[in-house]
Design a protein around this motif. Structure first.
Motif, short mmCIF file in Angstrom:
data_model
loop_
_atom_site.label_atom_id
_atom_site.label_comp_id
_atom_site.label_asym_id
_atom_site.label_seq_id
_atom_site.Cartn_x
_atom_site.Cartn_y
_atom_site.Cartn_z
N CYS A 1 44.80 201.83 82.12
CA CYS A 1 45.30 200.46 82.30
C CYS A 1 44.50 199.86 83.45
O CYS A 1 44.42 200.46 84.53
CB CYS A 1 46.79 200.48 82.61
SG CYS A 1 47.39 198.89 83.21
N LYS B 1 45.19 197.72 85.46
CA LYS B 1 45.99 197.48 86.66
C LYS B 1 46.75 198.73 87.09
O LYS B 1 47.61 198.66 87.98
CB LYS B 1 46.97 196.33 86.39
CG LYS B 1 46.27 195.02 86.08
CD LYS B 1 47.24 193.95 85.59
CE LYS B 1 46.47 192.72 85.10
NZ LYS B 1 47.33 191.78 84.36
N LEU C 1 49.20 200.14 85.80
CA LEU C 1 50.65 199.90 85.76
C LEU C 1 51.39 201.14 85.28
O LEU C 1 50.97 201.80 84.34
CB LEU C 1 50.95 198.74 84.80
CG LEU C 1 50.39 197.37 85.16
CD1 LEU C 1 50.76 196.36 84.08
CD2 LEU C 1 50.94 196.93 86.51
N CYS D 1 51.48 194.49 80.83
CA CYS D 1 51.60 193.25 81.60
C CYS D 1 51.66 192.10 80.61
O CYS D 1 51.60 192.29 79.40
CB CYS D 1 50.41 193.10 82.53
SG CYS D 1 48.85 192.77 81.67
N GLY E 1 49.47 190.05 79.88
CA GLY E 1 48.18 189.60 79.37
C GLY E 1 47.66 190.34 78.16
O GLY E 1 46.66 189.94 77.56
N SER E 2 48.36 191.40 77.77
CA SER E 2 47.92 192.17 76.60
C SER E 2 47.92 191.27 75.37
O SER E 2 48.89 190.57 75.10
CB SER E 2 48.86 193.36 76.42
OG SER E 2 48.52 194.07 75.27
N MET F 1 44.60 194.42 72.90
CA MET F 1 43.48 194.59 73.83
C MET F 1 43.87 194.14 75.23
O MET F 1 44.81 193.37 75.42
CB MET F 1 42.26 193.80 73.34
CG MET F 1 41.81 194.13 71.91
SD MET F 1 41.57 195.89 71.59
CE MET F 1 39.87 196.09 72.16
N CYS F 2 43.12 194.64 76.21
CA CYS F 2 43.41 194.37 77.62
C CYS F 2 42.90 192.99 78.03
O CYS F 2 41.82 192.58 77.64
CB CYS F 2 42.74 195.44 78.46
SG CYS F 2 42.91 195.17 80.23
N GLU F 3 43.69 192.30 78.85
CA GLU F 3 43.25 190.97 79.28
C GLU F 3 42.08 191.05 80.25
O GLU F 3 41.31 190.11 80.40
CB GLU F 3 44.41 190.20 79.93
CG GLU F 3 44.82 190.70 81.29
CD GLU F 3 45.68 189.69 82.03
OE1 GLU F 3 45.70 188.53 81.65
OE2 GLU F 3 46.34 190.11 83.01
N VAL F 4 41.96 192.18 80.95
CA VAL F 4 40.88 192.29 81.93
C VAL F 4 39.53 192.48 81.23
O VAL F 4 38.51 191.95 81.67
CB VAL F 4 41.17 193.45 82.90
CG1 VAL F 4 40.01 193.68 83.86
CG2 VAL F 4 42.45 193.17 83.69
N ALA G 1 46.14 199.97 77.40
CA ALA G 1 46.69 201.33 77.53
C ALA G 1 48.16 201.35 77.15
O ALA G 1 48.64 202.29 76.49
CB ALA G 1 46.50 201.82 78.96
N TRP G 2 48.88 200.32 77.55
CA TRP G 2 50.32 200.33 77.28
C TRP G 2 50.64 200.06 75.82
O TRP G 2 51.65 200.51 75.31
CB TRP G 2 51.05 199.39 78.26
CG TRP G 2 51.29 200.13 79.53
CD1 TRP G 2 50.55 200.09 80.67
CD2 TRP G 2 52.31 201.11 79.75
NE1 TRP G 2 51.04 200.97 81.59
CE2 TRP G 2 52.12 201.61 81.06
CE3 TRP G 2 53.34 201.62 78.98
CZ2 TRP G 2 52.95 202.60 81.60
CZ3 TRP G 2 54.17 202.60 79.52
CH2 TRP G 2 53.96 203.07 80.80
S1 SF4 Z 1 46.53 194.27 79.20
FE1 SF4 Z 1 47.33 196.39 79.08
S2 SF4 Z 1 45.69 197.70 79.91
FE2 SF4 Z 1 45.22 195.60 80.49
S3 SF4 Z 1 46.08 195.37 82.51
FE3 SF4 Z 1 47.67 194.64 81.07
S4 SF4 Z 1 48.93 196.44 80.61
FE4 SF4 Z 1 47.07 197.19 81.61
#
Ligand code: SF4
Ligand code: SF4
Length: 222
Positions: A152, A154, A156, A161, A163-164, A168-171, A178-179
């Motif tokens: 993840c 962040k 977490l 979070c 933003g998922s 897919m991950c927002e970052v 991951a979550w």
């Molecule tokens: S989108 Fe998923 S993997 Fe990306 S920061 Fe949020 S919880 Fe973590």
């Protein structure tokens, strides 16, 4: 295994100072598997250094060596006669190997030949991915075997979070969330109820933030 990637030859050359007699030292463990610092990479780098030296009109005397494991002093002794003859070593071991060589030969500069990335494994030919940040207190039993610290963005412990998106991950939209993966695996295991409880803050005392960590096992001393 420890993941590493080769450093630019120009960076290595920049670290040499005036040294002309060099030893390039590989390691047969992790860096061999991730093709950054095994016998083959030692040979490649040694050739590149020799060519670079010739181009500059200052030939470099480069000797190649590879030990079974740089992160264990017991395997470094065979290097003693070689290191006596050189002005600098280039270690293609991970950061641990570089430090073990520098500790054994404190009078000789040791230049890292790879950048050490983390703990991970092979996911496809030519692809290695981080899986463990070595946090010192594993939570994989609570997260269906998927590491939230590493996977993840962040780190977490209670995700996802907000933003998922689309799994897919927002970052980094190229990375699976991951979550979302944890959710799906828990669903498959019919253990989604476990996600209802809030995981308490992680104890980071055992992580890197507390300085040098040691593992001491009296049973292994005998
Ligand atoms: S989108 Fe998923 S993997 Fe990306 S920061 Fe949020 S919880 Fe973590
Ligand atoms: S929880 Fe910590 S020890 Fe476990 S895999 Fe993740 S980073 Fe490694």
């Amino acid at each position: 295994m420890i993941l590493a990637r080769p450093r630019q030859v120009s960076s290595i050359l920049a670290g040499l100072g005036g040294a002309r007699r060099l030893a390039v030292i590989g390691c047969q463990e992790c860096v061999t598997v991730c093709q950054a610092g095994g016998r083959k990479e030692v040979s490649c780098l040694a050739h590149l250094l020799r060519i670079a030296g010739l181009k500059e009109g200052l030939p470099l005397m480069v000797t190649e060596a590879t030990v079974a494991r740089q992160c264990d002093t017991a395997y470094l002794a065979p290097l003693d006669p070689l290191v006596e003859q050189v002005e600098a070593c280039i270690s293609l071991g991970c950061g641990v190997g570089v430090q073990f060589i520098a500790e054994r030969y404190p009078g000789v500069p040791v230049i890292p030949g790879v950048d050490t990335v983390g703990g991970g494994g092979t996911t496809a030919p030519g692809v290695w991915e981080e899986r463990c940040a070595m946090c010192g207190e594993c939570v994989l039993d609570q997260t269906a075997g998927i590491c939230p610290v590493t996977r993840c963005a962040k780190s977490l412990l209670n995700g996802p979070c907000g933003g998922s998106s689309g799994g897919m991950c927002e970052v980094d939209p190229d990375l699976p969330c991951a979550w979302e993966m944890i959710y799906r695996r828990m669903k498959e295991r019919k253990s989604l109820d476990d996600l209802r409880s809030i995981r308490p803050p992680k104890n980071w005392v055992s992580s890197r933030s507390g300085g040098l960590r040691r593992v001491i096992r009296e049973d292994a001393m005998r």
